[in-house]
Design a protein around this motif. Structure first.
Motif, PDB file in Angstrom:
ATOM      1  N   PRO A  79       0.815  -1.229   0.000  1.00 58.23           N
ATOM      2  CA  PRO A  79       0.000   0.000   0.000  1.00 58.23           C
ATOM      3  C   PRO A  79       0.846   1.276   0.000  1.00 58.23           C
ATOM      4  O   PRO A  79       0.445   2.291  -0.562  1.00 58.23           O
ATOM      5  CB  PRO A  79      -0.826  -0.125   1.286  1.00 58.23           C
ATOM      6  N   VAL A  80       2.024   1.212   0.633  1.00 55.45           N
ATOM      7  CA  VAL A  80       2.920   2.364   0.629  1.00 55.45           C
ATOM      8  C   VAL A  80       3.376   2.668  -0.793  1.00 55.45           C
ATOM      9  O   VAL A  80       3.374   3.821  -1.241  1.00 55.45           O
ATOM     10  CB  VAL A  80       4.134   2.101   1.546  1.00 55.45           C
ATOM     11  N   GLY A  81       3.756   1.619  -1.514  1.00 59.85           N
ATOM     12  CA  GLY A  81       4.164   1.801  -2.898  1.00 59.85           C
ATOM     13  C   GLY A  81       3.050   2.374  -3.755  1.00 59.85           C
ATOM     14  O   GLY A  81       3.291   3.186  -4.656  1.00 59.85           O
ATOM     15  N   LEU A 114       1.163   9.538  -6.409  1.00 62.03           N
ATOM     16  CA  LEU A 114       1.765  10.868  -6.510  1.00 62.03           C
ATOM     17  C   LEU A 114       2.478  11.032  -7.847  1.00 62.03           C
ATOM     18  O   LEU A 114       2.444  12.105  -8.459  1.00 62.03           O
ATOM     19  CB  LEU A 114       2.744  11.097  -5.359  1.00 62.03           C
ATOM     20  N   MET A 115       3.137   9.977  -8.301  1.00 59.26           N
ATOM     21  CA  MET A 115       3.802  10.036  -9.600  1.00 59.26           C
ATOM     22  C   MET A 115       2.800  10.251 -10.733  1.00 59.26           C
ATOM     23  O   MET A 115       3.117  10.878 -11.747  1.00 59.26           O
ATOM     24  CB  MET A 115       4.586   8.746  -9.846  1.00 59.26           C
ATOM     25  N   PHE A 174       8.835   1.600  -9.123  1.00 59.08           N
ATOM     26  CA  PHE A 174       7.615   2.411  -9.141  1.00 59.08           C
ATOM     27  C   PHE A 174       7.638   3.387 -10.317  1.00 59.08           C
ATOM     28  O   PHE A 174       6.646   3.541 -11.043  1.00 59.08           O
ATOM     29  CB  PHE A 174       7.477   3.209  -7.837  1.00 59.08           C
ATOM     30  N   ALA A 175       8.777   4.055 -10.505  1.00 60.01           N
ATOM     31  CA  ALA A 175       8.884   5.064 -11.560  1.00 60.01           C
ATOM     32  C   ALA A 175       8.753   4.437 -12.941  1.00 60.01           C
ATOM     33  O   ALA A 175       8.053   4.970 -13.818  1.00 60.01           O
ATOM     34  CB  ALA A 175      10.211   5.806 -11.434  1.00 60.01           C
ATOM     35  N   HIS A 176       9.418   3.305 -13.152  1.00 61.31           N
ATOM     36  CA  HIS A 176       9.346   2.660 -14.464  1.00 61.31           C
ATOM     37  C   HIS A 176       7.934   2.166 -14.756  1.00 61.31           C
ATOM     38  O   HIS A 176       7.455   2.260 -15.901  1.00 61.31           O
ATOM     39  CB  HIS A 176      10.346   1.507 -14.537  1.00 61.31           C
ATOM     40  N   ILE A 184       7.290  12.211 -14.925  1.00 61.13           N
ATOM     41  CA  ILE A 184       7.043  12.084 -13.492  1.00 61.13           C
ATOM     42  C   ILE A 184       7.397  13.329 -12.697  1.00 61.13           C
ATOM     43  O   ILE A 184       6.658  13.714 -11.795  1.00 61.13           O
ATOM     44  CB  ILE A 184       7.812  10.861 -12.948  1.00 61.13           C
ATOM     45  N   GLY A 185       8.520  13.974 -12.982  1.00 60.80           N
ATOM     46  CA  GLY A 185       8.879  15.127 -12.171  1.00 60.80           C
ATOM     47  C   GLY A 185      10.266  15.647 -12.469  1.00 60.80           C
ATOM     48  O   GLY A 185      10.769  15.530 -13.588  1.00 60.80           O
TER      49      GLY A 185
END
Length: 560
Positions: free
Chosen positions: A388-390, A396-397, A417-419, A441-442
């Motif tokens: 759930p944290v991930g 947010l991403m 997560f980013a990929h 993403i940012g």
């Protein structure tokens, strides 16, 4: 004591080019909760000092100020307080800060900086080196704003301090931090800096193009488009160890027959695995667990770093970190919008309020030692416990512009997560979705130029190179800059860049109609202040007028 003239003091330092020009920072917080090299405490010629300054100076609450009066104290005095300073705490200096006009207060502030630099010499730079800073940082409040000063002329006071201290940091090469305790003081100081930006070369030390990038990021922050992700690099400025430094200290405390030279040959996560195995043996002998040992080391730092304070001042409501410490939380709580403590929820252990900020700790927290993620096994099994944290991180991403500070993007879970998010967005784009053309993403702020890193992440993140290849930090020997201190200088450049973002993002209007901040007579301001009084009176019997009065009060109309 003997007082040098300002001209003599500056002459002493014209040949000292160890850090080039210094920088003037503005932060929102409390003077007693900030990591710095020296801290300035205001007094007057008779040595009247408010008890509320004791915490910032490190003076016990039951000790009388009169016992600390320096020999020869008088008008225009600048003296260090004779106290036992704990390692890592700033040296307190006490000054006669009374000036008859705001301009005189600015001159006193500049003279204070010059005299501190003159009288401490290499010791100031050595203290900065021990604190892993690229230059010494002298922290001070908004001098002259007390009841005996210019509390009702804060606009001119802010102009004078920004102008005088900007000149002082250029002359001395040290950094100065004005700590604003109220949201209105913070807002007007940032407004003044924006107005003086070009005239006084306030960010001359930044690489070309970085001011434009800071303005772009600040616009996103001001529009509430940004979420924050930060790593260990942020807390090193507060005296905490790097990842490898933490592992070394853990190994040293375990009384193991393994040496760090043997352990460091292993991959990073396997280093943690070996140290955990050694810790289990210690637990069998009645010692603390690995998480408890980590918490003990990390909890030693109590004062947030300058970078913590700058980010907290941006009022970003959502943040994620791989850090275990509570320094960012302290910075946020001391930078409330109204000067009061601003509670921040820490996930996944606390509930989030509808309007309050929150921080998600991906790798655990010192207040929950058993939650700390340090080993390969913990990372491999991350999803089974922390999925759930991930999901929160990935949301947010997907929905925010993620600002990454003090993190090297080497965390396996964060990379995954980013990929996954970037892949999904590209697939949806191919199917006709309209995502922005900029990086998915940012933005990642890095310490120095790295073309390979930039190309690796160019499809996911925009990369801001805050530092340069040839920067050098403060010398420990006093012999001048050396390439070995490049990381500290690059970290300082990143902090200056964050200061620029914070300056451009600070658009709170709480001082706009406040009489204390008016530099010139303004008919519109007076009219709106009168309108506030009338709306307030009518609001006693009408909700609409009461709402208008509340709105005008947010702009400072209710302040005298």
């Amino acid at each position: 004591m003997t007082h040098q003239s300002e001209q003599d003091i500056r002459s002493d330092h014209r040949g000292d080019d160890r850090a080039g020009e210094g920088h003037l920072f503005i932060v929102h917080g409390r003077l007693d909760a900030i990591a710095s090299t020296a801290v300035v405490i205001p007094a007057d010629a008779p040595f009247s000092v408010g008890d509320h300054w004791k915490s910032a100076a490190g003076v016990p609450a039951d000790q009388d100020w009169s016992t600390l009066r320096p020999v020869g104290w008088g008008r225009f005095s600048v003296d260090p307080l004779d106290l036992d300073i704990a390692p890592g705490d700033p040296q307190p200096w006490i000054i006669d800060s009374i000036g008859w006009t705001p301009d005189k207060v600015g001159e006193i502030a500049a003279r204070t900086v010059a005299e501190i630099v003159s009288r401490t010499g290499d010791d100031l730079w050595k203290a900065a080196g021990r604190a892993k800073l690229g230059a010494p940082v002298i922290a001070m409040p908004l001098l002259g704003s007390g009841r005996a000063g210019h509390a009702h002329d804060r606009g001119r006071l802010a102009e004078s301090l920004v102008q005088s201290l900007s000149a002082a940091v250029r002359e001395t090469g040290v950094d100065v931090m004005i700590v604003a305790s109220s949201a209105s003081d913070y807002a007007v100081l940032q407004h003044v800096r924006r107005a003086q930006l070009a005239e006084h070369r306030l960010f001359a030390g930044l690489r070309p193009g970085l001011i434009t990038q800071a303005q772009s990021l600040a616009a996103k922050v001001a529009n509430h488009e940004v979420a924050l992700f930060f790593g260990a690099g942020l807390s090193m400025g507060a005296g905490l160890p790097s990842w490898s430094g933490l592992l070394q200290e853990l190994l040293k405390g375990l009384d193991s027959d393994l040496t760090w030279k043997e352990v460091e040959r292993l991959p990073t996560l396997d280093q943690g695995e070996v140290i955990e195995a050694e810790a289990r043996r210690a637990v069998d002998r009645g010692g603390p667990s690995l998480g408890e040992r980590v918490a003990d080391i990390i909890s030693r730092a109590e004062r947030p770093s300058l970078s913590h304070l700058l980010l907290a001042g941006m009022q970003i409501p959502s943040a994620v970190t791989t850090n275990y410490d509570g320094l960012y939380e302290r910075a946020v709580e001391n930078a409330g919008r109204t000067g009061d403590r601003r509670e921040i929820a820490v996930l996944p252990w606390q509930d989030v309020s509808a309007t309050g900020p929150w921080l998600l700790k991906m790798h655990g927290d010192v207040n929950h030692p058993n939650s700390i993620v340090l080993t390969r096994n913990s990372f491999v099994s991350y999803d089974s416990r922390w999925k759930p944290v991930g999901s929160v991180v990935q949301s947010l991403m997907m929905t925010k512009h993620l600002l990454v500070v003090g993190a090297s993007l080497t965390d396996d879970n964060l990379i995954r997560f980013a990929h996954e998010v970037a892949t999904l967005r590209r697939q949806l784009t191919e199917e006709g979705s309209t995502f922005a053309e900029e990086s998915d993403i940012g933005t990642v702020i890095t310490l120095r130029p790295d073309r390979a890193f930039e190309r690796l992440w160019q499809r996911q993140f925009a990369v801001v190179m805050a530092g340069t290849d040839d920067e050098a930090g403060a010398p420990e020997s006093g012999s001048g800059p050396s390439p070995g201190h490049a990381r500290r200088a690059a970290a300082r450049s990143m902090t200056i860049f964050l200061d620029a973002v914070a300056m451009f993002a600070a658009r709170a209007p709480s001082h706009l109609l406040d009489a204390r901040y008016q530099v010139e007579d303004d008919h519109l301001v007076e009219s709106l202040r009168d309108a506030y009084q009338e709306a307030l009176a009518r609001g006693a019997t009408h909700d609409g007028w009461a709402a208008l009065a509340r709105a005008l009060r947010q702009f400072g109309a209710g302040e005298e």
